[in-house]
Scaffold this active site. Structure first.
Site, short mmCIF file in Angstrom:
data_model
loop_
_atom_site.label_atom_id
_atom_site.label_comp_id
_atom_site.label_asym_id
_atom_site.label_seq_id
_atom_site.Cartn_x
_atom_site.Cartn_y
_atom_site.Cartn_z
N ASP A 1 3.43 -7.07 10.38
CA ASP A 1 4.46 -6.86 11.38
C ASP A 1 4.30 -7.79 12.57
O ASP A 1 5.27 -8.33 13.11
CB ASP A 1 4.43 -5.41 11.87
CG ASP A 1 5.03 -4.44 10.86
OD1 ASP A 1 5.73 -4.91 9.93
OD2 ASP A 1 4.82 -3.22 11.00
N ARG B 1 0.83 -1.20 0.00
CA ARG B 1 0.00 0.00 0.00
C ARG B 1 0.87 1.25 0.00
O ARG B 1 1.71 1.42 0.88
CB ARG B 1 -0.93 -0.01 1.22
CG ARG B 1 -1.95 1.12 1.23
CD ARG B 1 -3.01 0.90 2.28
NE ARG B 1 -2.46 0.79 3.62
CZ ARG B 1 -3.20 0.59 4.70
NH1 ARG B 1 -4.52 0.46 4.57
NH2 ARG B 1 -2.64 0.50 5.89
N ASP C 1 -0.67 -3.62 12.68
CA ASP C 1 -0.22 -4.11 11.38
C ASP C 1 -0.07 -5.62 11.45
O ASP C 1 0.81 -6.15 12.13
CB ASP C 1 1.12 -3.47 11.00
CG ASP C 1 1.55 -3.81 9.58
OD1 ASP C 1 1.79 -5.01 9.32
OD2 ASP C 1 1.64 -2.89 8.75
N THR D 1 -0.93 7.58 -0.98
CA THR D 1 -2.23 7.48 -1.64
C THR D 1 -3.12 6.40 -1.02
O THR D 1 -4.33 6.37 -1.24
CB THR D 1 -2.07 7.14 -3.12
OG1 THR D 1 -1.48 5.84 -3.25
CG2 THR D 1 -1.15 8.16 -3.80
#
Length: 209
Positions: free
Chosen positions: A203, A104, A200, A108
């Site tokens: 992670d 990602r 996340d 944006t």
């Protein structure tokens, strides 16, 4: 509209609570993602086609059923989707596995594809796309669009936590894709993270920052 299933099974909800906890370490987190994936996959494969065969038991010949056709392909979205692969393969060990690499863009929040490798016979299979987090929906939408180019029999999406924004976007882009997740959370924050979510997923699965 797409068929959406929010899994309310007590075992899934219990494991999801531990998964969300910031104190849960990578080893336990990986195990929980795998276990939750197995449980969701059980429901996502409920409609697999069957055919009748005869099986000789030690007592008599029985009319039994087996899965018909070319079965399944699982396609994890790299990298967090990898955490779900072992769990689904525990249930369907004969399935093929493809991979789609997306990241990602931090500015944006749009997905950028960097890798796509799918089974050669994917057009003869039903496909289940794997990604723990359905946040903006961009990665799932793009991955499914890539898979549709290969003409599979059917595509489903399997996640763990979804944001309302991502769920709506995926339903709008691919109304023919069934969606299976363990929880629908409140919203996305300004950074595109699901709230309350679990942070996340990549992670936490791989122990990176």
């Amino acid at each position: 509209m797409a068929k959406v299933m929010i899994m309310d099974h007590p075992l899934i909800q219990h494991k999801l609570t531990i998964l969300r906890d910031e104190r849960t370490g990578s080893k336990e987190f990986r195990a929980l993602v795998s276990e939750i994936a197995t449980l969701i996959c059980y429901e996502a494969t409920r409609d697999l086609p069957l055919r009748e065969v005869e099986t000789k038991t030690p007592v008599a010949v029985a009319k039994t059923k087996i899965i018909d056709g070319k079965k399944l392909a699982f396609v994890p979205i790299l990298r967090a989707g990898l955490g779900m692969v072992d769990g689904v393969l525990a249930l369907v060990p004969s399935a093929r596995v493809g991979h789609i690499g997306l990241y990602r863009d931090p500015k944006t929040l749009m997905p950028v594809e960097y890798y796509c490798k799918l089974p050669a016979d994917i057009s003869e299979r039903e496909v289940i796309v794997l990604d723990p987090m359905l946040a903006t929906g961009g990665s799932a939408i793009d991955a499914i669009a890539q898979i549709k180019k290969r003409g599979p029999k059917q595509i489903k999406f399997m996640g763990i936590i979804a944001a309302p924004e991502g769920l709506a976007a995926l339903e709008k882009a691919h109304p023919d894709v069934e969606i299976y997740v363990a929880a629908l959370d409140d919203h996305l924050n300004d950074h595109g993270y699901i709230v309350p979510g679990l942070g996340d997923a990549g992670d936490r699965i791989f122990g990176t920052k």
